[in-house]
Structure formats: structure tokens, C-alpha cells
Design a protein around this motif. Structure first.
Motif, mmCIF file in Angstrom:
data_model
loop_
_atom_site.group_PDB
_atom_site.id
_atom_site.type_symbol
_atom_site.label_atom_id
_atom_site.label_comp_id
_atom_site.label_asym_id
_atom_site.label_seq_id
_atom_site.Cartn_x
_atom_site.Cartn_y
_atom_site.Cartn_z
ATOM 1 N N VAL A 61 0.435 -5.985 4.000
ATOM 2 C CA VAL A 61 1.325 -6.183 2.861
ATOM 3 C C VAL A 61 1.044 -5.161 1.770
ATOM 4 O O VAL A 61 1.952 -4.609 1.128
ATOM 5 C CB VAL A 61 1.202 -7.621 2.319
ATOM 6 N N ASN A 62 -0.273 -4.861 1.544
ATOM 7 C CA ASN A 62 -0.647 -3.923 0.493
ATOM 8 C C ASN A 62 -0.299 -2.493 0.856
ATOM 9 O O ASN A 62 0.081 -1.693 -0.004
ATOM 10 C CB ASN A 62 -2.146 -4.030 0.205
ATOM 11 N N ASN A 63 -0.449 -2.166 2.141
ATOM 12 C CA ASN A 63 -0.241 -0.784 2.565
ATOM 13 C C ASN A 63 1.234 -0.456 2.809
ATOM 14 O O ASN A 63 1.659 0.685 2.607
ATOM 15 C CB ASN A 63 -1.044 -0.478 3.828
ATOM 16 N N LYS A 64 2.014 -1.416 3.301
ATOM 17 C CA LYS A 64 3.409 -1.129 3.654
ATOM 18 C C LYS A 64 4.357 -2.189 3.104
ATOM 19 O O LYS A 64 5.087 -2.842 3.843
ATOM 20 C CB LYS A 64 3.558 -1.045 5.165
ATOM 21 N N PRO A 65 4.366 -2.365 1.788
ATOM 22 C CA PRO A 65 5.237 -3.413 1.226
ATOM 23 C C PRO A 65 6.722 -3.102 1.366
ATOM 24 O O PRO A 65 7.532 -3.976 1.647
ATOM 25 C CB PRO A 65 4.813 -3.465 -0.246
ATOM 26 N N SER A 66 7.057 -1.813 1.199
ATOM 27 C CA SER A 66 8.480 -1.464 1.247
ATOM 28 C C SER A 66 9.062 -1.676 2.653
ATOM 29 O O SER A 66 10.204 -2.117 2.809
ATOM 30 C CB SER A 66 8.671 -0.001 0.818
ATOM 31 N N GLU A 67 8.269 -1.336 3.638
ATOM 32 C CA GLU A 67 8.738 -1.512 5.010
ATOM 33 C C GLU A 67 8.963 -2.995 5.318
ATOM 34 O O GLU A 67 9.936 -3.375 5.974
ATOM 35 C CB GLU A 67 7.742 -0.919 6.004
ATOM 36 N N ILE A 68 8.039 -3.831 4.842
ATOM 37 C CA ILE A 68 8.174 -5.274 5.104
ATOM 38 C C ILE A 68 9.391 -5.823 4.386
ATOM 39 O O ILE A 68 10.176 -6.605 4.946
ATOM 40 C CB ILE A 68 6.890 -6.009 4.662
#
Length: 398
Positions: A61-68
């Protein structure tokens, strides 16, 4: 993102079984040679895995929030698109089904229930109608039996009533389960039918074994024979066989006696031919009694539903004779020829005065058979029977 979950592939399988997973975990963390079950190690491993999953989720969640977030919106848009596009079709489908249910399925179900009720009413009505017919015919049989003395006209009338009764039972076999029908059958029908069959069989024998009656009472014999057949095809065949075999016995006895006094063979054989002529008359009577497929003993075939025959063919088809093709004359001449041949050959082989007399008079014997056999019927179909009798004395022609 899929690489982050490689350590937990087994938990994501569609056929994942929590019980089996827990059982396997206990086996791995315990020694099979000990009697103590270690649960702490398994719990620690599970807690570790849970902590690891939480950590990886937080990291993801911290590393790829936009993708999620993008994936969540994309899935939501897809769901909305699917719902918006399918909703009119689903609503139309629901409307169509409701109309189908209202206009077709519900009326069909009501009609099916009504049809089932009508079928039960019809079955009950048909059963009651059959029971009324059965009771009516039973009463007529009882009244006729009690009022009138059993004679030929009465017996023929009773046989007709019994036959109508049998047709009623054949059309509605459920009648046999009714208590009233069972009582009538036990107390009236079966005893009367048994007495009637015995009477008809005796009367047929009396008429047919009398040379004068069989020639003058053809109509009476025809009525008796047909009535007996309608009541009991088996007894009909048995009675005809008794008549024939009675003539066979008498003919064999008188022919056997003439062997010792061959001079009287001509008169004796003439008497045997006369008995054969009586059987020929009986065959003619049976042939003239027409019957359809509702009265025949043999079941009509699918290719011959309009089967129409006569009692002579029925006698032959039932096959109660053991020789020839089964006609009355076949039975008579086969039996007579066989019996005469046996006695004749014994006398010739024995020699002595009797044997010499038979050899000396061979032309007389053969000529007598040829001369009289033509009088055994009114047509020329006696040739096979002539050959039978000639073969019975063939020993003297050698």
C-alpha cells in the motif's frame, strides 16, 4: 505484485482446505515418535505468517498506492458498466418470464391439475360402469341358471353371457379388485362356468360320436362347439381330441381283429372310412364357424390387426395334437395307420397261417384301401391319408 505472494500460494488455491492445512502443519512441527502434541510451534508459525502478510500488505500500500487505487476504480467502473449494460436485458428477461409464467406456466399447471382430476373421475366412472355391467350379467346368469333347466339352448345363451362377462373384465381388469366382483365370481360365475363347460363338452361328444347326429345336427353342433370355444379354448381342443381319439380307438380295434380274418377287411375298412368321413364333417363344421380377433385364442399380430379366421384354424394353431399338421383328420389317420402298421407287421413277421393269409391276399388288401379311401371326404385331399394306409401294409408289397 504476484511475486509478493509466492510464499502463500497454497493459501490462495481454490481447493484450499483449512483443516487439511492445519493437519499438515501439525505433522511438520511435531515428531511422530513422541506422544506429546506441540501446538505452540504451529501457532508461532501461523502468527509469523500473519504478521508477514500484514507487513507485505502495508508495504504494498505504501509503495504502490496509485496502482491500487487505479485498480479499485477500474474494477468499480467495470462493475458499473456491466450492471448498466445488462440491467435493461435483465429487466426485459424478467418481464418476459413474468409474462410467460402468467400466460403459459400458471394456466398449464391449472390445466394439468384439472386434467388429473378429470382422469380420476373418468377412471372411477369407467370402473363403476364396468361393475354395473358385471353385476347385471351376473344376475342374468344366476336367474337363467335357477329358472331354466340346463339344455342346449340354455347352455348356448349362458355361454354368450359368460363371454360378454369376460370381455367386460378384459376391458377393465381393475374390476377384479372389487370385493363385490370377487364375491360374485366365487359364488356364481366360477361354479356356473365350470358346470357349463362340462355340459357343453359332454354334449359336443354325444353329438359328434353319433354318425347320424353329426350328419343331421350340424347347426346344433356348430352352436355347441362355438359356445365351448368362447368359454374355454383349452377345453374346446381337449374335447375335439377326445372325439378323434375315441374314433381312433374303435377303428384300431376293429382293424386289428380283421388281421386274423382278412376276408372281412373290406367291410371293416369301410366302417373306418365312415368314421373318417364323420371327422371330415366335423372339420367342415369347424371351418364354417367364423371368428374375429376378439374371440381367437391366438393374439393378432401388429401386421394383421383385422385377423379373421375360423375354429378349424384355431384348433390347428393351438397345437394340442402331436402328429401331422394338427387337423382332426391328420390326427385320426396318423394314429390309425401307426396302430394298424404295428399289428400288421407283427402278424406278417410271425408267419403261420395268419401271416401266410396276409401275404396271399396282399392285392385284395391294397385294392380295398384304394377303393374305399376316396369315400373318406367329399373332395380329393385324401391322398396323403391314402399313402399313410398303404405304407402301413407296405411289408406285404416287398
Amino acid at each position: 505484485m504476484s511475486n509478493d505472494l509466492e510464499d502463500f500460494d497454497s493459501l490462495l488455491e481454490t481447493n484450499f482446505d483449512a483443516k487439511q492445512f492445519g493437519n499438515d502443519l501439525l505433522k511438520v512441527t511435531n515428531n511422530i515418535n513422541t506422544t506429546t502434541l506441540d501446538l505452540n510451534t504451529s501457532l508461532k508459525k501461523l502468527k509469523y505468517d500473519l504478521h508477514e502478510i500484514d507487513s507485505r500488505i502495508d508495504q504494498l500500500v505504501n509503495n504502490k498506492p496509485s496502482e491500487i487505487i487505479d485498480l479499485m476504480y477500474r474494477n468499480e467502473n467495470v462493475n458499473f458498466t456491466i450492471v448498466d449494460e445488462l440491467k435493461p436485458s435483465l429487466e426485459y428477461l424478467n418481464m418476459s418470464y413474468d409474462r410467460l409464467k402468467t400466460q403459459v406456466l400458471d394456466p398449464y399447471e391449472r390445466a394439468r391439475k384439472v386434467q388429473l382430476a378429470l382422469s380420476k373421475v373418468y377412471q372411477t366412472s369407467f370402473l363403476l360402469r364396468g361393475a354395473l355391467v358385471y353385476i347385471h350379467l351376473s344376475n342374468k346368469i344366476s336367474t337363467t341358471s335357477n329358472v331354466a333347466q340346463l339344455n342346449i339352448p340354455t347352455a348356448v345363451n349362458l355361454a354368450s353371457l359368460h363371454y360378454q362377462l369376460q370381455i367386460t373384465l378384459n376391458e377393465n381388469e381393475n374390476l377384479k379388485s372389487l370385493q363385490k366382483v370377487k364375491l360374485l365370481d366365487q359364488n356364481i360365475i366360477t361354479p356356473n362356468k365350470r358346470e357349463l363347460v362340462t355340459f357343453l363338452s359332454l354334449q359336443v361328444s354325444k353329438e359328434c360320436l353319433n354318425s347320424i347326429k353329426i350328419k343331421t345336427n350340424k347347426e346344433t353342433i356348430s352352436q355347441l362347439v362355438r359356445s365351448l370355444f368362447l368359454l374355454s379354448p383349452q377345453e374346446f381342443v381337449a374335447t375335439i381330441n377326445k372325439i378323434i381319439l375315441s374314433n381312433v380307438t374303435t377303428s384300431s380295434q376293429i382293424l386289428s381283429r380283421t388281421i386274423n380274418s382278412i376276408r372281412g377287411f373290406s367291410e371293416t375298412f369301410k366302417e373306418v372310412v365312415e368314421k373318417s368321413y364323420n371327422i371330415y364333417i366335423l372339420e367342415t363344421i369347424l371351418r364354417n364357424i367364423k371368428i374375429d380377433n376378439t374371440t381367437t385364442a391366438a393374439k393378432p399380430t401388429a401386421t394383421n390387426k383385422s385377423h379373421l379366421g375360423h375354429l378349424l384354424s384355431e384348433y390347428t394353431l393351438m397345437g394340442n395334437t402331436k402328429s401331422g399338421s394338427g387337423t382332426p383328420r391328420d390326427l385320426f389317420w396318423n394314429k390309425v395307420a401307426s396302430s394298424f402298421r404295428k399289428d400288421f407287421e407283427i402278424s406278417v413277421n410271425r408267419g403261420g397261417p395268419v401271416g401266410k393269409s396276409l401275404l396271399k391276399n396282399k392285392d385284395f388288401i391294397i385294392d380295398t384301401i384304394r377303393q374305399h379311401m376316396g369315400k373318406s371326404c367329399d373332395n380329393s385331399d385324401y391322398q396323403s391319408y391314402l399313402n399313410l394306409m398303404l405304407n402301413s401294409v407296405s411289408i406285404i408289397a416287398k
